[in-house]
Every structure is written in C-alpha cells, then in structure tokens.
Design a protein around this motif. Structure first.
Motif, PDB file in Angstrom:
ATOM      1  N   UNK A 288     -20.910 -28.065   3.364  1.00  0.00           N
ATOM      2  CA  UNK A 288     -19.831 -27.361   2.664  1.00  0.00           C
ATOM      3  C   UNK A 288     -20.249 -27.193   1.211  1.00  0.00           C
ATOM      4  N   UNK A 289     -21.128 -26.226   1.020  1.00  0.00           N
ATOM      5  CA  UNK A 289     -21.801 -26.070  -0.270  1.00  0.00           C
ATOM      6  C   UNK A 289     -20.787 -25.856  -1.384  1.00  0.00           C
ATOM      7  N   UNK A 290     -19.853 -24.950  -1.162  1.00  0.00           N
ATOM      8  CA  UNK A 290     -18.925 -24.596  -2.244  1.00  0.00           C
ATOM      9  C   UNK A 290     -17.945 -25.723  -2.522  1.00  0.00           C
ATOM     10  N   UNK A 291     -17.304 -26.221  -1.484  1.00  0.00           N
ATOM     11  CA  UNK A 291     -16.248 -27.219  -1.690  1.00  0.00           C
ATOM     12  C   UNK A 291     -16.804 -28.573  -2.136  1.00  0.00           C
ATOM     13  N   UNK A 292     -17.936 -28.978  -1.562  1.00  0.00           N
ATOM     14  CA  UNK A 292     -18.407 -30.341  -1.805  1.00  0.00           C
ATOM     15  C   UNK A 292     -19.511 -30.449  -2.850  1.00  0.00           C
ATOM     16  N   UNK A 293     -20.176 -29.352  -3.166  1.00  0.00           N
ATOM     17  CA  UNK A 293     -21.246 -29.428  -4.172  1.00  0.00           C
ATOM     18  C   UNK A 293     -20.905 -28.602  -5.411  1.00  0.00           C
ATOM     19  N   UNK A 294     -20.642 -27.311  -5.223  1.00  0.00           N
ATOM     20  CA  UNK A 294     -20.516 -26.440  -6.404  1.00  0.00           C
ATOM     21  C   UNK A 294     -19.222 -26.718  -7.169  1.00  0.00           C
TER      22      UNK A 294
ATOM     23  N   UNK B 122      -6.806 -32.869   3.021  1.00  0.00           N
ATOM     24  CA  UNK B 122      -5.912 -31.739   2.734  1.00  0.00           C
ATOM     25  C   UNK B 122      -6.698 -30.550   2.197  1.00  0.00           C
ATOM     26  N   UNK B 123      -7.678 -30.855   1.351  1.00  0.00           N
ATOM     27  CA  UNK B 123      -8.443 -29.802   0.680  1.00  0.00           C
ATOM     28  C   UNK B 123      -9.213 -28.923   1.658  1.00  0.00           C
ATOM     29  N   UNK B 124      -9.589 -29.496   2.798  1.00  0.00           N
ATOM     30  CA  UNK B 124     -10.346 -28.698   3.776  1.00  0.00           C
ATOM     31  C   UNK B 124      -9.544 -27.499   4.268  1.00  0.00           C
ATOM     32  N   UNK B 125      -8.217 -27.596   4.186  1.00  0.00           N
ATOM     33  CA  UNK B 125      -7.366 -26.489   4.634  1.00  0.00           C
ATOM     34  C   UNK B 125      -6.686 -25.800   3.448  1.00  0.00           C
ATOM     35  N   UNK B 126      -7.344 -25.818   2.304  1.00  0.00           N
ATOM     36  CA  UNK B 126      -6.706 -25.279   1.106  1.00  0.00           C
ATOM     37  C   UNK B 126      -6.343 -23.804   1.285  1.00  0.00           C
ATOM     38  N   UNK B 127      -7.212 -23.050   1.943  1.00  0.00           N
ATOM     39  CA  UNK B 127      -6.924 -21.628   2.165  1.00  0.00           C
ATOM     40  C   UNK B 127      -5.650 -21.464   2.999  1.00  0.00           C
ATOM     41  N   UNK B 128      -5.536 -22.283   4.033  1.00  0.00           N
ATOM     42  CA  UNK B 128      -4.349 -22.198   4.889  1.00  0.00           C
ATOM     43  C   UNK B 128      -3.091 -22.538   4.092  1.00  0.00           C
ATOM     44  N   UNK B 129      -3.165 -23.618   3.299  1.00  0.00           N
ATOM     45  CA  UNK B 129      -2.018 -23.986   2.460  1.00  0.00           C
ATOM     46  C   UNK B 129      -1.675 -22.856   1.493  1.00  0.00           C
ATOM     47  N   UNK B 130      -2.714 -22.226   0.947  1.00  0.00           N
ATOM     48  CA  UNK B 130      -2.475 -21.147  -0.018  1.00  0.00           C
ATOM     49  C   UNK B 130      -1.700 -20.007   0.637  1.00  0.00           C
ATOM     50  N   UNK B 131      -2.084 -19.639   1.843  1.00  0.00           N
ATOM     51  CA  UNK B 131      -1.422 -18.509   2.500  1.00  0.00           C
ATOM     52  C   UNK B 131      -0.017 -18.852   2.978  1.00  0.00           C
ATOM     53  N   UNK B 132       0.120 -20.014   3.652  1.00  0.00           N
ATOM     54  CA  UNK B 132       1.451 -20.313   4.210  1.00  0.00           C
ATOM     55  C   UNK B 132       2.461 -20.549   3.092  1.00  0.00           C
ATOM     56  N   UNK B 133       2.013 -21.143   1.977  1.00  0.00           N
ATOM     57  CA  UNK B 133       2.954 -21.366   0.881  1.00  0.00           C
ATOM     58  C   UNK B 133       3.303 -20.052   0.185  1.00  0.00           C
ATOM     59  N   UNK B 134       2.339 -19.133   0.149  1.00  0.00           N
ATOM     60  CA  UNK B 134       2.612 -17.809  -0.441  1.00  0.00           C
ATOM     61  C   UNK B 134       3.665 -17.062   0.384  1.00  0.00           C
ATOM     62  N   UNK B 135       3.472 -17.094   1.696  1.00  0.00           N
ATOM     63  CA  UNK B 135       4.425 -16.416   2.576  1.00  0.00           C
ATOM     64  C   UNK B 135       5.785 -17.111   2.522  1.00  0.00           C
ATOM     65  N   UNK B 136       5.773 -18.442   2.507  1.00  0.00           N
ATOM     66  CA  UNK B 136       7.051 -19.165   2.557  1.00  0.00           C
ATOM     67  C   UNK B 136       7.874 -18.937   1.300  1.00  0.00           C
ATOM     68  N   UNK B 137       7.220 -18.847   0.146  1.00  0.00           N
ATOM     69  CA  UNK B 137       7.989 -18.671  -1.085  1.00  0.00           C
ATOM     70  C   UNK B 137       8.632 -17.279  -1.103  1.00  0.00           C
ATOM     71  N   UNK B 138       7.901 -16.290  -0.566  1.00  0.00           N
ATOM     72  CA  UNK B 138       8.479 -14.942  -0.492  1.00  0.00           C
ATOM     73  C   UNK B 138       9.629 -14.904   0.519  1.00  0.00           C
ATOM     74  N   UNK B 139       9.446 -15.563   1.655  1.00  0.00           N
ATOM     75  CA  UNK B 139      10.503 -15.562   2.676  1.00  0.00           C
ATOM     76  C   UNK B 139      11.740 -16.320   2.198  1.00  0.00           C
TER      77      UNK B 139
END
Lengths: 272, 274
Positions: free
Chosen positions: A222-228, B237-254
């Motif tokens: 996970x280059x971006x998340x874990x290194x960069x 949690x951070x591994x799913x940051x993109x998912x959190x970003x999208x669902x929270x964006x949609x939820x705040x609008x809804x």
C-alpha cells in the motif's frame, strides 16, 4: 510449443524497434494454451517468429521484477498477466515501459532509478549501540516489513504521472524510492532524518497521491497509504505545522519521531 | 503466419526533460494505449461530486434565504447548519451555514482521498492511470507550491472538524427529547449521519499519523504501546477511508434533504411519542 489443431490463436501487437528507428507495432499470431501468460506468448514469438525480439525476464514467478512492460496500456509484469484475463476481441498490445528510455523492443533503460537510489541516506543505526545489542519487537518492525516486499519492478515508477508526464524543475524520486525512504525513516533503529531530503531533493510535494502506484504494485504494497502519506505527514510536521515548529524551537528537537528515542529493547526513562 | 507491421500510436522519445527518466510516454490529454473504459471512473466521481456540490450550495446558501424553506423543523436541524450560529450582524440574505461550512469544506478539500479524486476527475492530473494529461500541466509544481502546498494544513481542519461533529451528535441525541420524548425517523437519520461522519473523521490519514504514525518505536514506553494499539485501530478504519468519505457525503446530503422535505411539508416524520 508446436502449433497443434487444439490450440487457439491469439493476436499480439508487440512493439519492435530502437530509439533511432522510432519503432513500430508488429502483429504476431500465437497459439495459446490454458494458463498461458503474456511472457509465454513473447517466448513463443522469440522461439518461432522473431529470435531477435528483446525481452527482459528472469524468474517467471513474479519475484524478480524483470519482465515489466505495458500490456494493453497498463504497466504489469508479463509473467503474471494471463492471456485469458485480457479481452479476446482485440489484439493484445505489448509495449515497453514508457516512462523510461527505450533500449530496444521491450527493453528499457532503468538505470535512472539506481542513480536516485544512491541519493538516499542509507540505514543509520545509533553509533553507541553495537550491532549485537540491537533488539526490537515485532510491532516495531512490521510496518517496515511491508516495504521489504518490493521487487524493484519499477511499475510504480512507470505509472507515476509525475515521472511519466511532467517536466519537474526539481528532482522527484518516485514511489519506489519513497517506499525505500519510508522503510528507513520508520525503522526503529534508524537515526537519520531524511525529511529535508524528502522535501527538497526527493520532491515529495510533487506527489499528488493519485494512487496509481498502489494500483499496479504486484506485491500489493500500500504505497500511498503506508509509505507516501506517512512521509508527507512527517514533512508537514517538520515544515508546515506551526505547533511542531514552535515545539522544536522551544525544546531543540523533534517532538516525536526517529531521533532521540530510546533504543528498542532497552528500558526507557519511564521504566517500562 | 503473416506479420503485420503498423505504426505505433506514440510520440518520439522525450529526451529534454529535467530530473525525470526521459521516456516515450504518450503526451496530451487522454492519450493512452489503454483499451478499457478508463474514463468511466473519473466520470462517475466527477458527476457524484458535482451533484453534491450543486445540491449543498443550493441547500446551504439559497434554499432558505430565497425560497424560505427552513433548515430547522420540529426539533430537527439540518447538518449543514450545525452548530447554528445566527449573529445579529448577519444580513438576511447570507445563510448562517457559511459561518460553519468552511470547516467541513476545508477538511474534505484537503483530505487525502478527495485530493486523489478531484485531481483525477476535475484536474485530469492524471485523468486515469497511464493516461496522458493536458500538456499545460507539464511544468506544474503540484503540492510543492501555492495553492496546493496548503494541503499540508489538513491536520488543522481535522482538529476543527471535531467541533461540528460534536454538535451533530448533540443535535441527533437532543432531537429525541427536545419536543418531548419521541423516537422519530428524523432522529435516526441524524444519528446515522453523525455516526458515518465520525467514521470518516476517525479514518483520516492525519489522525492516524498524529496518534501513532510519528513514532518510530511502538514498544519503547507504556504510552507508546497505548498509542500503538490506537494506531492499529485507526489503521483498520483508514483502509476504508474512501468508503467512509462517500457514505458520509451521501448521508449528510440525505439528512439535510430529509429535514428540508419535512419543513416543506412533503414528508411527515414517522415517530413514536412517549
């Protein structure tokens, strides 16, 4: 492999040429069997149609990082790319890594990477701790172990748009060497501070974290998340965070991080 | 078997670049050898963000001052306006949302996920992996120079973002009691929204760095071990940051839309009153 009636034919368009002649895409028809990868097809072409086809390869097990190329426009290891995973209705297009200067056919000159590598401050253990006294715990080293999986295939360098499409006024080391720098910076025994180099000589600010490097890594680092991003945050600590800067001015050292921490495995000041 | 020779869709080698390897990549917007629908993902992201930006600007800035649709009804406050600040000096035509929305706006604009998304979808830098970008970018300094060097203040927007987040939790919980005890769908909507925004905030890369990423040694003190355990959880949690970003964006609008439709009289809040 003989051409038998049971074999289907796949069409490959392979880049052939040198920097002098500009090169061209040459189409070959290759008999394929189940499980064949792109490198197998290139070997068949080499053995049966074009013995002068230049291809760099070695282990054929996705561990040496030699057979990097661009298949249908995507940087990949040809030994790990199955023909059956590629669309059958169009020829499979195989080109060299486009970020590096062409040598011939599918071979490129990746020596630029080794020059960049030499500029990184190597592992710097504490001078007062003999090597036999080095001890660390698994939790201290597991972040760094991920980076040690790198096979130096340079696919991440190839796909990085800063190296591929930009003309930078300052050097940019690229994702492979940000991974190496992270492996050193986050190491519990390392005492060097590479943040000045990362910001200036390494050009970490050129990275706009579009994650293409992570997408192509065959070792799934996970280059971006874990290194960069951890390195970008450390550079922000040093240069762009006024609280951190004030802390250093008051106390004369980094508030946290590599320098000034106790040697792992040895008792700390709080007795733990 | 005949060999067919064709001209490659390439440009001559670029050998004059400074500090870069000097390869033969295709230059120019959209130029690529990729055969897949590479434009689909940035297109979907651009459309999704565009829809949110248009809706949120309309709702936060225009809907109430121009069309008199309240942002607060029956004990429910739109998340765009929380915490509600209404100073006397604020003209009627300026929405109170502007006093608070700059915090989540700054937090999301400097977020590592959103940066990836908008650099690709709106700036075409690059539009997709191994796809050419506008040649005007070629000497652009990205996050080394103004304005994008300001992305480095993300951590300060993170600190600030906890303020409206706290108020969103208070609003959501208070909505169950502020008009008499009741269990309403609106309260549930606000509660889910606060939970998703909390997930987004706690999955932040900067928070992960502040909690444990600054340490080189996790076993060197008892405090470091505590921070390591917290860092591990935030990493999950951070591994799913993109998912959190999208669902929270949609939820705040809804959540905002739900409150507005209640205020407009289009919906009636199903609630059990005690």
């Amino acid at each position: 492999m003989p051409v038998g009636r049971t074999h289907r034919l796949r069409h490959l368009r392979v880049f052939r040429g040198t920097p002098e002649d500009g090169g061209e895409l040459v189409e070959y028809s290759v008999p394929v069997q189940e499980g064949m990868v792109v490198l197998d097809a290139l070997h068949w072409i080499q053995a049966n149609r074009a013995p002068d086809l230049a291809v760099r390869w070695n282990c054929k097990a996705a561990k040496c990082g030699s057979c990097s190329a661009e298949v249908n426009g995507r940087p990949t290891l040809t030994c790990k790319t199955r023909l059956s995973d590629l669309p059958e209705d169009i020829p499979v297009q195989v080109e060299p890594m486009r970020t590096f200067p062409l040598v011939r056919d599918l071979v490129t000159d990746v020596s630029w990477n080794y020059e960049v590598n030499r500029r990184i401050t190597p592992f710097t253990p504490p001078e007062d701790a003999p090597e036999e006294a080095w001890r660390w715990q698994q939790e201290d080293i597991e972040r760094v172990q991920e980076f040690r999986k790198c096979i130096e295939c340079f696919l991440c360098q190839d796909i990085c748009h800063v190296l591929r499409n930009h003309e930078t006024r300052n050097p940019f080391m690229g994702p492979r060497f940000l991974v190496r720098a992270a492996g050193l910076e986050l190491h519990p025994m390392d005492r060097a501070d590479r943040t000045p180099y990362l910001r200036d000589g390494g050009g970490i600010g050129y990275c706009n974290i579009t994650k293409c490097c992570t997408e192509v890594c065959p070792e799934h680092i996970k280059i971006t998340d874990n290194a960069i991003i951890p390195l970008k945050e450390r550079v922000a600590d040093t240069y762009y965070d006024p609280v951190q800067v004030a802390w250093r001015k008051l106390f004369g050292r980094r508030s946290e991080g590599g320098s000034g921490q106790p040697i792992p495995g040895q008792p700390s000041a709080d007795g733990s | 078997m005949a060999e067919i020779h064709t001209s490659p869709d390439t440009l001559p080698a670029v050998s004059t670049r400074m500090h870069t390897p000097g390869g033969t990549a295709l230059q120019g917007l959209g130029r690529t050898s990729r055969r897949d629908f590479w434009w689909l993902q940035p297109g979907i992201v651009a459309a999704g963000f565009g829809a949110f930006i248009v809706y949120s600007l309309f709702s936060a800035l225009v809907w109430q001052p121009m069309f008199h649709v309240p942002y607060e009804v029956d004990g429910y406050l739109s998340p765009f306006f929380s915490p509600l600040i209404q100073p006397n000096w604020l003209p009627w035509w300026i929405s109170p949302a502007v006093l608070i929305l700059w915090i989540p706006l700054g937090f999301r604009t400097t977020c590592y996920y959103y940066r990836k998304a908008y650099y690709r979808s709106y700036f075409a830098d690059p539009p997709a992996c191994a796809v050419g970008e506008p040649t005007i970018h070629r000497r652009y300094a990205m996050e080394r120079a103004f304005p994008f060097i300001l992305q480095n203040i993300h951590r300060y927007f993170l600190y600030l973002a906890f303020i409206p987040l706290l108020f969103l939790w208070i609003d959501a919980l208070y909505s169950f009691v502020n008009t008499g005890p009741r269990f309403g769908l609106g309260g549930l909507v606000l509660l889910v929204n606060a939970g998703l925004l909390t997930g987004y905030s706690f999955s932040c890369h900067s928070l992960r760095h502040i909690v444990g990423g600054r340490l080189d040694c996790f076993s060197c003190s008892s405090l470091a071990r505590v921070r390591y355990r917290a860092w591990q959880r935030l990493t999950g949690l951070n591994q799913d940051h993109m998912l959190w970003a999208w669902v929270s964006l949609v939820s705040v609008a809804l959540a905002d839309l739900y409150v507005r439709l209640l205020a407009w009289g289009v919906l009636v809040d199903p609630a059990i009153r005690l």
